[in-house]
Design an enzyme around this catalytic site. Structure first.
Site, short mmCIF file in Angstrom:
data_model
loop_
_atom_site.label_atom_id
_atom_site.label_comp_id
_atom_site.label_asym_id
_atom_site.label_seq_id
_atom_site.Cartn_x
_atom_site.Cartn_y
_atom_site.Cartn_z
N CYS A 129 -0.91 -10.02 11.15
CA CYS A 129 -1.73 -9.93 9.95
C CYS A 129 -2.95 -9.07 10.30
O CYS A 129 -3.79 -9.47 11.11
CB CYS A 129 -2.17 -11.33 9.53
SG CYS A 129 -3.27 -11.30 8.10
N ASN B 36 -5.53 -7.86 8.40
CA ASN B 36 -6.83 -8.35 7.93
C ASN B 36 -7.21 -9.62 8.69
O ASN B 36 -8.38 -9.84 9.02
CB ASN B 36 -6.80 -8.64 6.43
CG ASN B 36 -6.70 -7.36 5.61
OD1 ASN B 36 -7.26 -6.33 5.98
ND2 ASN B 36 -5.97 -7.43 4.49
N CYS C 248 -3.81 -6.13 2.33
CA CYS C 248 -2.90 -6.51 3.42
C CYS C 248 -3.07 -5.45 4.50
O CYS C 248 -2.72 -4.28 4.27
CB CYS C 248 -1.46 -6.55 2.90
SG CYS C 248 -0.23 -6.78 4.19
N1 LIG Z 1 2.57 -11.75 4.47
C1 LIG Z 1 2.74 -11.03 5.72
C2 LIG Z 1 1.81 -11.47 6.80
C3 LIG Z 1 0.36 -11.30 6.45
C4 LIG Z 1 -0.08 -9.85 6.35
C5 LIG Z 1 -1.57 -9.77 6.19
N2 LIG Z 1 -2.09 -10.19 4.96
C6 LIG Z 1 -2.16 -8.48 6.69
O1 LIG Z 1 -3.36 -8.29 6.44
O2 LIG Z 1 -1.51 -7.74 7.41
C7 LIG Z 1 4.17 -11.18 6.23
O3 LIG Z 1 4.84 -12.18 5.90
O4 LIG Z 1 4.61 -10.32 6.98
#
Ligand SMILES: N[C@@H](CCC[C@H](N)C(=O)O)C(=O)O
EC number: 5.1.1.7
Length: 299
Positions: free
Chosen positions: A94, A96, A237
């Site tokens: 992740c 962020n 994201c």
């Molecule tokens: N939902 C993503 C993981 C989280 C990503 C995040 N919000 C970011 O900032 O990169 C997944 O399931 O891969």
């Protein structure tokens, strides 16, 4: 192990409004079941967040059986970002979240230098905290390899969006839309979710839709929206921004370059160079709280 039978403190933070509940659990004493994480992240039942960041020592996660072993480049004593999506599922990385995680470590004094490594399931992620105080930070993260895959098309509502698979440690489908204005992008309706093509993403994917890169006052620029695996639409994201930048540069036949990308929650800068990316952007720590003992109970 316990879920929450005793009072447990948390911190709430966000990176460009991608928001997280941060739980400090160095020795891995909390049992982060899928339902527990989903309850905490539920905006009515719990605190509400796009995801949860457990702050743990890497070796403790291995000892507790949360990790099978140390991911590439991660040392036993590294602080490890044990990331969970809002639905309780586990994700590899992740972008962020790592900025918020690094800010939290630095602001609490758990780390006393500005450059250090954060462990993630996708491997070690070197971070640089350029500036910080108790509320705000400016953080760069070396995001590791960015791998462009096959072209694929996603359905969003009644419309089809062609894109390209991009692996940033976690899976993405980045759709750069040459004829889409920022106004058109704002009107894309994610309310029915996204339908990924069969067989391309065995573990699901995050979907980014973005305008074609333009040359703005800050250099190459685009505007993006994102629908995250395990969450839904979020305001930002970090890994998605890296995937989007790599896909946008590719439309210009560039393998390297810097892009400024606007999302609903703010602005970040992504640099892609020789197949690796750096993400730079803000972090905010907004609240400290305590879960009441007994708040979470499985009947
Ligand atoms: N939902 C993503 C993981 C989280 C990503 C995040 N919000 C970011 O900032 O990169 C997944 O399931 O891969």
């Amino acid at each position: 192990m316990t879920t929450i039978s005793e009072a447990v403190t948390y911190v709430k933070g966000h990176g460009t409004q991608n928001d997280f509940v941060v739980l400090t659990d160095p020795a891995v004493e909390l049992d982060l079941t899928t339902d527990f994480v989903a309850a905490v992240c539920d905006r009515r039942r719990g605190i509400g967040a796009d995801g949860m960041l457990r702050v743990a020592r890497a070796v403790a996660l291995v000892r507790a059986g949360v990790l099978d072993g140390l991911p590439e480049g991660v040392e036993p004593d590294d602080w490890f970002m044990d990331y969970r999506n809002a639905d309780g599922s586990i994700a590899e990385m992740c972008g962020n979240g790592v900025r918020v995680f690094a800010h939290y470590l630095r602001a609490t004094g758990l780390v006393e230098v500005d450059e250090f490594t954060v462990g993630s399931r996708a491997g070690a992620r070197p971070v640089h905290v350029h500036s910080y105080d108790d509320l705000h930070a400016d953080v760069s993260v070396r995001m590791g390899p960015v791998t462009i895959g096959d072209d694929a098309t996603v359905r969003i509502g009644d419309d089809l969006y062609p894109g390209v698979a991009v692996d940033v440690g976690n899976p993405h489908l980045a759709c750069v839309m040459p004829d889409l204005s920022a106004t058109d992008l704002a009107a894309v309706d994610f309310s029915a979710g996204v339908v990924l093509p069969d067989g391309v993403f065995p573990h699901g994917a995050n979907v980014e839709v973005l305008t074609a890169p333009d040359t703005g006052t800050h250099g190459l620029h685009a505007t993006m929206r994102v629908f995250e695996r395990g969450v839904g639409e979020t305001r930002s994201c970090g890994t998605g921004l890296v995937a989007a930048a790599a896909a946008a540069l590719r439309t210009l036949e560039l393998e390297s370059g810097e892009m400024v990308i606007d999302v609903r929650g703010g602005r970040v800068t992504v640099t892609v160079d020789a197949g690796e990316a750096t993400l730079r952007g803000p972090s905010a720590l907004v609240a400290d709280g305590t879960f009441r003992a007994g708040w979470y109970r499985v009947d």
